[in-house]
Write a protein that holds these residues in place. Structure first.
Motif, mmCIF file in Angstrom:
data_model
loop_
_atom_site.group_PDB
_atom_site.id
_atom_site.type_symbol
_atom_site.label_atom_id
_atom_site.label_comp_id
_atom_site.label_asym_id
_atom_site.label_seq_id
_atom_site.Cartn_x
_atom_site.Cartn_y
_atom_site.Cartn_z
ATOM 1 N N SER A 20 0.818 -1.197 0.000
ATOM 2 C CA SER A 20 0.000 0.000 0.000
ATOM 3 C C SER A 20 0.855 1.251 0.000
ATOM 4 C CB SER A 20 -0.934 0.001 1.222
ATOM 5 O OG SER A 20 -0.182 -0.058 2.414
ATOM 6 N N GLN A 22 3.768 1.748 -1.246
ATOM 7 C CA GLN A 22 4.564 2.021 -2.419
ATOM 8 C C GLN A 22 3.728 2.127 -3.688
ATOM 9 O OE1 GLN A 22 7.200 -1.280 -2.641
ATOM 10 N NE2 GLN A 22 5.785 -2.544 -3.747
ATOM 11 N N GLU A 24 2.105 3.211 -6.873
ATOM 12 C CA GLU A 24 2.515 4.196 -7.856
ATOM 13 C C GLU A 24 3.995 4.562 -7.785
ATOM 14 O OE1 GLU A 24 0.380 4.812 -10.176
ATOM 15 O OE2 GLU A 24 -1.158 3.708 -9.069
ATOM 16 N N ILE A 25 4.731 3.999 -6.890
ATOM 17 C CA ILE A 25 6.175 4.230 -6.847
ATOM 18 C C ILE A 25 6.844 3.217 -7.781
ATOM 19 C CG2 ILE A 25 8.255 4.215 -5.420
ATOM 20 C CD1 ILE A 25 6.529 5.027 -3.051
ATOM 21 N N ASP A 166 4.763 7.305 0.034
ATOM 22 C CA ASP A 166 3.345 7.684 -0.051
ATOM 23 C C ASP A 166 2.770 8.031 1.318
ATOM 24 O OD1 ASP A 166 3.318 7.462 -2.767
ATOM 25 O OD2 ASP A 166 2.358 5.491 -2.814
ATOM 26 N N HIS A 202 10.860 11.787 0.303
ATOM 27 C CA HIS A 202 9.952 10.819 -0.325
ATOM 28 C C HIS A 202 10.749 9.725 -1.037
ATOM 29 C CE1 HIS A 202 6.732 14.217 -0.693
ATOM 30 N NE2 HIS A 202 6.884 13.798 0.547
#
Length: 261
Positions: A20, A22, A24-25, A166, A202
């Motif tokens: 959760s 990560q 879109e990373i 995130d 980030h």
């Protein structure tokens, strides 16, 4: 680092949050370009490349050393021994000095980079895990989601970088390295390296090194002999990784990222 049992629950929670945290990373893979020999007795805590040699800090009480290593043969060219009760941790070169952390002694050591002769000590609160530098400051990890920013002259903390993926804190940041304007950080007990934006803290990418570790039967303590060691040769743009008591150091190239869903 080294204290496996007390933190397994925390690590499991951290890993469980990866999917959760990560989202879109981008997740980068790797390709091995070359391998170099590594001392299987070296419990790697600190690792960097300088002028054709690897420098390594090893841990465990009674076996902690700082060493300069011939990268082609694995021969130890120079060595400084850290006597008990200290437990050696991360190392970094700054100008003509080599700095070393200890795990829980709240004390670091300053050596002459050329001779390895000890020149002094410095103090810090909490644990010491790893060191790197960005050309202006010394950066220090301590096992928490916070990377400390140290004044290179006084070695006192002047700032901090709070690392999140995130919005979720990323704990167990271990061996660190400055690479092309980012902080690369091993996440202890995982096969992942976090790529951290030092301005925001980030995580802007993960490097997944699954499959790189030696087989469990090829290391004396598979639960603890984990990925831990990042070195970067800026002049030739070479990235090296290894682990505690691993038989090899790997020069790797990152492969295109995939986005976690």
């Amino acid at each position: 680092m080294k204290r496996l049992a007390p933190l397994l629950a925390l690590v499991a929670l951290c890993c469980a949050g990866f999917s959760s945290a990560q989202a879109e990373i981008p997740v980068y893979g790797y390709k091995v370009l070359h391998t170099y020999p590594h001392d299987t007795g070296a419990y790697t805590e600190g690792f960097f490349y300088l002028n054709g040699s690897f420098y390594e800090g090893t841990g465990t009480v009674g076996q902690s050393t700082v060493r300069k290593v011939d990268m082609k043969t694995g021969e130890v060219l120079q060595r400084a021994i850290l006597p008990p009760p200290d437990y050696g941790e991360g190392i970094v070169a700054w100008k003509n000095k080599l700095l070393e952390l200890t795990w829980q002694s709240h004390r670091g050591y300053i050596y002459d980079l050329k001779t390895f002769k000890q020149q002094g000590t410095f103090d810090y609160p909490g644990e010491g895990w790893a060191l790197t530098e960005d050309g202006h400051h010394i950066l220090m990890s301590d096992g928490t989601p916070t990377i400390r920013v140290l004044d290179p002259d006084t070695l006192k903390q002047i700032g901090q970088i709070d690392v999140t993926a995130d919005g979720a804190p990323v704990a167990n940041l271990n061996e660190i390295e400055w690479v092309k304007g980012q902080i690369y950080a091993n996440v202890w007990l995982t096969n992942r390296i976090a790529r951290i934006d030092p301005k925001t803290g980030h995580v802007v990418g993960w490097i997944d090194l699954t499959g790189l570790a030696p087989k469990a039967e090829d290391t004396p303590d598979p639960q603890n002999d984990v990925l831990n060691g990042i070195a970067y040769d800026a002049k030739q743009d070479r990235l090296f990784v290894t682990g505690k008591r691993w038989p090899q150091i790997y020069q790797i190239e990152l492969t295109p990222p995939q986005v976690s869903k």
